[in-house]
Design a protein around this motif. Structure first.
Motif, PDB file in Angstrom:
ATOM      1  N   HIS A  44       0.818  -1.217   0.000  1.00 19.94           N
ATOM      2  CA  HIS A  44       0.000   0.000   0.000  1.00 19.94           C
ATOM      3  C   HIS A  44       0.848   1.262   0.000  1.00 19.94           C
ATOM      4  CE1 HIS A  44       0.865  -1.604   3.949  1.00 19.94           C
ATOM      5  NE2 HIS A  44       0.888  -0.377   4.412  1.00 19.94           N
ATOM      6  N   ASN A 102      -7.969  -1.521  -5.110  1.00 19.51           N
ATOM      7  CA  ASN A 102      -9.396  -1.202  -5.085  1.00 19.51           C
ATOM      8  C   ASN A 102     -10.065  -1.232  -6.448  1.00 19.51           C
ATOM      9  OD1 ASN A 102      -9.848  -0.838  -2.321  1.00 19.51           O
ATOM     10  ND2 ASN A 102      -8.813   1.132  -2.381  1.00 19.51           N
ATOM     11  N   SER A 103      -9.298  -0.908  -7.490  1.00 23.53           N
ATOM     12  CA  SER A 103      -9.856  -0.822  -8.834  1.00 23.53           C
ATOM     13  C   SER A 103      -9.566  -2.100  -9.614  1.00 23.53           C
ATOM     14  CB  SER A 103      -9.232   0.382  -9.562  1.00 23.53           C
ATOM     15  OG  SER A 103      -9.289   0.224 -10.953  1.00 23.53           O
ATOM     16  N   PRO A 126     -10.800  -5.786  -2.315  1.00 21.25           N
ATOM     17  CA  PRO A 126     -10.825  -4.330  -2.318  1.00 21.25           C
ATOM     18  C   PRO A 126     -11.170  -3.797  -0.928  1.00 21.25           C
ATOM     19  CG  PRO A 126     -11.940  -5.178  -4.251  1.00 21.25           C
ATOM     20  CD  PRO A 126     -11.663  -6.354  -3.366  1.00 21.25           C
ATOM     21  N   TYR A 127     -10.666  -2.608  -0.617  1.00 21.15           N
ATOM     22  CA  TYR A 127     -10.842  -2.050   0.721  1.00 21.15           C
ATOM     23  C   TYR A 127     -11.236  -0.579   0.633  1.00 21.15           C
ATOM     24  CZ  TYR A 127      -6.026  -1.150  -0.687  1.00 21.15           C
ATOM     25  OH  TYR A 127      -4.915  -0.819  -1.422  1.00 21.15           O
ATOM     26  N   HIS A 185     -15.142  -9.076  -9.374  1.00 22.51           N
ATOM     27  CA  HIS A 185     -13.771  -8.546  -9.323  1.00 22.51           C
ATOM     28  C   HIS A 185     -12.756  -9.670  -9.547  1.00 22.51           C
ATOM     29  CE1 HIS A 185     -10.382  -6.121  -7.851  1.00 22.51           C
ATOM     30  NE2 HIS A 185     -10.106  -7.082  -6.985  1.00 22.51           N
ATOM     31  N   THR A 227      -9.366  -4.746   5.815  1.00 19.54           N
ATOM     32  CA  THR A 227     -10.141  -4.373   4.633  1.00 19.54           C
ATOM     33  C   THR A 227     -11.601  -4.053   4.933  1.00 19.54           C
ATOM     34  OG1 THR A 227     -10.761  -6.666   4.154  1.00 19.54           O
ATOM     35  CG2 THR A 227      -8.694  -5.855   3.181  1.00 19.54           C
TER      36      THR A 227
END
Length: 298
Positions: free
Chosen positions: A50, A81-82, A106-107, A119, A140
């Protein structure tokens, strides 16, 4: 691909300018492999994924993949996330030789189980190499439900899950729900390595093995040979390190521990700061407990 054994959730070494330290990375890799790990897992939580840009992630993965040179599998974290960005990064990691990918849920904005299925299926369709789901609800805000994992296990190249929920019930249910699929369940909670193996997990992705490599490896090896007393003793012996790790923000304590043991992995990236002198003394006490000589130059 059978995902098994002790796989190190490797820290990302930085220099004094918080840039990737290639020399220390190679040093750590060779220590881990010579100590018997079954794989190297990079760009996870303890790898500060991250905190790194996409270019840094690719550059770091290339250093690792080249240095490992097929001696053990390299698992690369590409989650985000994307969906679009995860696919782009996953393709790049496949192209430079990653053996498998780890994709965290994703978070920040928490998707529904239906959204997370879309996803993961979209990412899986974009590459040919195996994908490991990564479940870490405390970070998350979402837990992968058993039915979700069962559905995703049907996808040809979704071959496993790293569960860092800290709940044995999760591990047990994932194993039961995917027993008819080509799917591996791995413990991401270092306190539960042995119990997870006893339930049917195939291994663990363990951050503690950055420092206590032989101890983690011995849990798995003694489990395989049926020496549960020795495996249990090794599992319990991890607790001194695990207690010490709680004295700072991830991965500051782990990185300082590895650094003091002689591999200059550097500090965590800001805003995570170095441990204060009192905490450093506690880290040194912990190292002393394990008989690890402290590098006074660090």
């Amino acid at each position: 691909m059978k995902i098994k054994g002790i796989i190190t959730a490797m820290v990302t070494p930085f220099d004094e300018n918080q840039e990737i330290n290639s020399k220390a990375t190679k040093q750590l890799i060779n220590k881990l492999i010579s100590s018997g790990v079954d794989g190297i897992f990079i760009l996870g939580t303890n790898g500060e994924f991250h905190m790194l840009s996409e270019d840094e992630k690719v550059a770091f993965a290339k250093i690792v993949i080249d240095e490992v040179d097929k001696r053990v599998p390299v698992y690369v974290g590409t989650g985000g996330n994307s969906t679009c960005e995860v696919i782009a990064l996953s393709k790049k990691m496949e192209a430079i030789g990653a053996d498998a990918l780890s994709v965290i849920t994703p978070y920040f904005l928490v998707p529904t189980q239906e959204e997370v299925i879309i996803h993961y299926k979209s990412v899986a369709e974009s590459v040919k190499i195996p994908i490991i789901l990564y479940n870490i609800p405390k970070n998350t805000g979402m837990n992968l439900e058993v039915s979700t994992v069962a559905e995703l296990a049907k996808v040809k190249n979704i071959n496993g899950i790293k569960d860092s929920s800290g709940k044995l019930e999760n591990i047990k249910n994932y194993i039961e729900a995917t027993k008819d699929q080509d799917f591996c369940v791995l413990s991401g909670s270092d306190s539960l390595i042995l119990k997870s193996l006893q339930l049917g997990a195939t291994g663990a992705i363990a951050a503690t093995s950055n420092l206590l490599t032989e101890l983690d490896v011995s849990i798995y090896k003694n489990f395989l040979t049926g020496d549960m007393d020795t495996a249990e003793k090794a599992q319990k012996d991890l607790e001194v390190l695990r207690t010490t790790l709680k004295l700072g923000t991830v991965p500051s304590i782990l990185k300082k521990s590895v650094e003091l043991s002689g591999i200059p992995v550097g500090p965590a990236r800001l805003p995570v700061t170095e441990p204060n002198p009192e905490v450093v003394e506690k880290i040194k006490e912990m190292l002393n407990y394990y008989g690890i000589s402290c590098n006074s130059n660090q």
